[in-house]
Design a protein around this motif. Structure first.
Motif, PDB file in Angstrom:
ATOM      1  N   VAL A  45       0.852  -1.199   0.000  1.00  0.00           N
ATOM      2  CA  VAL A  45       0.000   0.000   0.000  1.00  0.00           C
ATOM      3  C   VAL A  45       0.887   1.248   0.000  1.00  0.00           C
ATOM      4  CG1 VAL A  45      -1.801   1.260   1.249  1.00  0.00           C
ATOM      5  CG2 VAL A  45      -1.815  -1.256   1.226  1.00  0.00           C
ATOM      6  N   PRO A  46       0.891   2.006  -1.103  1.00  0.00           N
ATOM      7  CA  PRO A  46       1.728   3.212  -1.161  1.00  0.00           C
ATOM      8  C   PRO A  46       1.145   4.332  -0.306  1.00  0.00           C
ATOM      9  CG  PRO A  46       0.351   3.101  -3.106  1.00  0.00           C
ATOM     10  CD  PRO A  46       0.107   1.822  -2.324  1.00  0.00           C
ATOM     11  N   LEU A  47       1.910   5.395  -0.152  1.00  0.00           N
ATOM     12  CA  LEU A  47       1.407   6.567   0.562  1.00  0.00           C
ATOM     13  C   LEU A  47       0.172   7.109  -0.149  1.00  0.00           C
ATOM     14  CD1 LEU A  47       4.689   8.473   1.438  1.00  0.00           C
ATOM     15  CD2 LEU A  47       3.179   7.236   3.001  1.00  0.00           C
ATOM     16  N   TYR A  48      -0.801   7.516   0.646  1.00  0.00           N
ATOM     17  CA  TYR A  48      -2.024   8.059   0.051  1.00  0.00           C
ATOM     18  C   TYR A  48      -1.704   9.338  -0.716  1.00  0.00           C
ATOM     19  CZ  TYR A  48      -6.434  10.204  -0.839  1.00  0.00           C
ATOM     20  OH  TYR A  48      -7.481  10.787  -1.496  1.00  0.00           O
ATOM     21  N   ASP A  49      -2.263   9.417  -1.914  1.00  0.00           N
ATOM     22  CA  ASP A  49      -2.079  10.581  -2.772  1.00  0.00           C
ATOM     23  C   ASP A  49      -3.369  10.724  -3.581  1.00  0.00           C
ATOM     24  OD1 ASP A  49      -1.512  12.247  -5.008  1.00  0.00           O
ATOM     25  OD2 ASP A  49       0.577  11.609  -5.059  1.00  0.00           O
ATOM     26  N   ALA A  54      -7.177   9.502  -7.993  1.00  0.00           N
ATOM     27  CA  ALA A  54      -7.987   9.988  -9.114  1.00  0.00           C
ATOM     28  C   ALA A  54      -7.738   9.173 -10.385  1.00  0.00           C
ATOM     29  CB  ALA A  54      -7.699  11.470  -9.370  1.00  0.00           C
ATOM     30  N   GLU A  55      -6.548   8.607 -10.508  1.00  0.00           N
ATOM     31  CA  GLU A  55      -6.202   7.764 -11.660  1.00  0.00           C
ATOM     32  C   GLU A  55      -6.701   6.328 -11.481  1.00  0.00           C
ATOM     33  OE1 GLU A  55      -4.468   8.769 -14.476  1.00  0.00           O
ATOM     34  OE2 GLU A  55      -4.733  10.798 -13.669  1.00  0.00           O
ATOM     35  N   GLY A  56      -7.133   5.996 -10.285  1.00  0.00           N
ATOM     36  CA  GLY A  56      -7.567   4.637  -9.973  1.00  0.00           C
ATOM     37  C   GLY A  56      -6.657   4.035  -8.933  1.00  0.00           C
ATOM     38  N   ASP A  57      -7.222   3.246  -8.043  1.00  0.00           N
ATOM     39  CA  ASP A  57      -6.428   2.652  -6.969  1.00  0.00           C
ATOM     40  C   ASP A  57      -5.298   1.796  -7.527  1.00  0.00           C
ATOM     41  OD1 ASP A  57      -8.031   3.776  -5.007  1.00  0.00           O
ATOM     42  OD2 ASP A  57      -9.206   1.945  -4.674  1.00  0.00           O
ATOM     43  N   PRO A  58      -4.081   1.961  -6.994  1.00  0.00           N
ATOM     44  CA  PRO A  58      -2.996   1.039  -7.351  1.00  0.00           C
ATOM     45  C   PRO A  58      -3.389  -0.388  -6.947  1.00  0.00           C
ATOM     46  CG  PRO A  58      -2.138   2.948  -6.175  1.00  0.00           C
ATOM     47  CD  PRO A  58      -3.643   3.003  -6.082  1.00  0.00           C
ATOM     48  N   MET A  89       0.229   2.751   9.639  1.00  0.00           N
ATOM     49  CA  MET A  89      -1.136   2.377  10.024  1.00  0.00           C
ATOM     50  C   MET A  89      -2.130   3.461   9.618  1.00  0.00           C
ATOM     51  SD  MET A  89      -3.111   0.079  11.297  1.00  0.00           S
ATOM     52  CE  MET A  89      -2.226  -1.067  12.338  1.00  0.00           C
ATOM     53  N   LYS A  90      -1.806   4.700   9.871  1.00  0.00           N
ATOM     54  CA  LYS A  90      -2.714   5.802   9.515  1.00  0.00           C
ATOM     55  C   LYS A  90      -2.922   5.839   8.001  1.00  0.00           C
ATOM     56  CE  LYS A  90      -5.199   9.534  10.300  1.00  0.00           C
ATOM     57  NZ  LYS A  90      -5.696   9.875   8.989  1.00  0.00           N
ATOM     58  N   ASN A  91      -1.857   5.617   7.244  1.00  0.00           N
ATOM     59  CA  ASN A  91      -1.961   5.587   5.789  1.00  0.00           C
ATOM     60  C   ASN A  91      -2.926   4.491   5.329  1.00  0.00           C
ATOM     61  OD1 ASN A  91      -0.903   6.390   3.062  1.00  0.00           O
ATOM     62  ND2 ASN A  91      -0.230   4.255   3.076  1.00  0.00           N
ATOM     63  N   ALA A  92      -2.846   3.321   5.958  1.00  0.00           N
ATOM     64  CA  ALA A  92      -3.743   2.215   5.596  1.00  0.00           C
ATOM     65  C   ALA A  92      -5.195   2.603   5.866  1.00  0.00           C
ATOM     66  CB  ALA A  92      -3.365   0.962   6.382  1.00  0.00           C
ATOM     67  N   VAL A  93      -5.441   3.227   7.006  1.00  0.00           N
ATOM     68  CA  VAL A  93      -6.797   3.660   7.339  1.00  0.00           C
ATOM     69  C   VAL A  93      -7.264   4.727   6.351  1.00  0.00           C
ATOM     70  CG1 VAL A  93      -8.209   4.830   9.089  1.00  0.00           C
ATOM     71  CG2 VAL A  93      -6.627   3.009   9.757  1.00  0.00           C
ATOM     72  N   ASP A  94      -6.364   5.637   5.976  1.00  0.00           N
ATOM     73  CA  ASP A  94      -6.735   6.684   5.014  1.00  0.00           C
ATOM     74  C   ASP A  94      -7.184   6.080   3.685  1.00  0.00           C
ATOM     75  OD1 ASP A  94      -6.204   8.624   6.900  1.00  0.00           O
ATOM     76  OD2 ASP A  94      -4.257   9.170   6.070  1.00  0.00           O
ATOM     77  N   TRP A  95      -6.428   5.129   3.142  1.00  0.00           N
ATOM     78  CA  TRP A  95      -6.832   4.481   1.891  1.00  0.00           C
ATOM     79  C   TRP A  95      -8.159   3.740   2.069  1.00  0.00           C
ATOM     80  CZ3 TRP A  95      -5.589   5.313  -2.910  1.00  0.00           C
ATOM     81  CH2 TRP A  95      -4.302   5.724  -3.268  1.00  0.00           C
ATOM     82  N   ALA A  96      -8.308   3.027   3.186  1.00  0.00           N
ATOM     83  CA  ALA A  96      -9.506   2.204   3.401  1.00  0.00           C
ATOM     84  C   ALA A  96     -10.743   3.048   3.707  1.00  0.00           C
ATOM     85  CB  ALA A  96      -9.253   1.202   4.519  1.00  0.00           C
ATOM     86  N   SER A  97     -10.552   4.348   3.917  1.00  0.00           N
ATOM     87  CA  SER A  97     -11.684   5.240   4.178  1.00  0.00           C
ATOM     88  C   SER A  97     -12.205   5.890   2.900  1.00  0.00           C
ATOM     89  CB  SER A  97     -11.265   6.345   5.157  1.00  0.00           C
ATOM     90  OG  SER A  97     -10.384   7.267   4.531  1.00  0.00           O
ATOM     91  N   ARG A  98     -11.614   5.537   1.768  1.00  0.00           N
ATOM     92  CA  ARG A  98     -11.959   6.158   0.482  1.00  0.00           C
ATOM     93  C   ARG A  98     -12.712   5.174  -0.394  1.00  0.00           C
ATOM     94  NH1 ARG A  98     -11.800  11.100   0.478  1.00  0.00           N
ATOM     95  NH2 ARG A  98     -11.372  11.133  -1.723  1.00  0.00           N
ATOM     96  N   PRO A  99     -13.675   5.595  -1.167  1.00  0.00           N
ATOM     97  CA  PRO A  99     -14.269   6.933  -1.171  1.00  0.00           C
ATOM     98  C   PRO A  99     -15.099   7.132   0.090  1.00  0.00           C
ATOM     99  CG  PRO A  99     -15.528   5.514  -2.613  1.00  0.00           C
ATOM    100  CD  PRO A  99     -14.354   4.703  -2.103  1.00  0.00           C
TER     101      PRO A  99
END
Length: 191
Positions: A45-49, A54-58, A89-99
């Motif tokens: 899981v890369p850093l949230y950007d 917008a280009e689609g989830d890696p 961990m925070k990055n993982a939660v950030d991705w999993a909270s989208r959209p």
């Protein structure tokens, strides 16, 4: 929900010798009958950007989101860095909270455990992480807590849990989490 609980677990540390990764492996080994814990490695899981999103989830993010969506509940095993939740961990939660609408964490039962060589056993990191679940609408099991302090004394050099008292508390925590996930499903909260 089937009789068997399918739980996803991930650790907020990338280091192979991480005490939190070791705690997650111990949880897998000690899972009660009727519970299976699959592990997701957050290295994918890369850093949230937002531009990347917008280009689609890696692929790593897409796989992570699928794993959460397919699980009955999620166990997050978090270290504590500098009195707080680690960026991994925070990055993982950030991705999993989208959209924001329809995120995989929306309504997903969550349990937190953690290990630390210090005396607080990741209490502050867990506390900070709980705040994020207000946004994700994720019910988080409040009690019992599992805060493994002085964790470096409770695992051997290969990362195996050797402390019987910690193992006993981990089993109790896992049983409580299984009951929590089932209650959430019965109440119609779980995804």
């Amino acid at each position: 929900m089937a009789d068997r609980l399918n739980i996803l677990g991930f650790a907020g540390s990338l280091r192979q010798g991480s005490l939190n990764r070791a705690l997650l492996r111990a949880a897998q080994a000690l899972a009660p009958e009727g519970m299976a814990i699959a592990v997701f490695d957050l290295r994918a899981v890369p850093l949230y950007d937002g531009d990347v999103e917008a280009e689609g989830d890696p692929e790593g993010v897409a796989a992570f989101k699928r794993a959460i969506a397919e699980a009955d509940g999620v166990i997050m095993v978090t270290p504590e860095y500098n009195h707080g939740v680690p960026g991994v961990m925070k990055n993982a939660v950030d991705w999993a909270s989208r959209p924001p609408r329809g995120a995989p964490l929306d309504g997903k039962p969550v349990g937190l455990i953690g290990a630390s060589p210090g005396m607080t056993g990741s209490a502050r990191g867990q506390s900070q992480l709980r705040q994020a679940f207000e946004f994700t609408n994720s019910p988080c099991m409040a009690q019992p807590e599992l805060l493994v302090a002085r964790a470096h004394e409770k695992f051997d050099a290969e990362g195996r849990l050797t402390d019987e008292t910690t193992a006993k508390y981990l089993v109790r925590w896992l049983e409580a989490f299984a009951a929590f996930v089932r209650r959430q499903a019965a109440a119609g909260v779980a995804s």
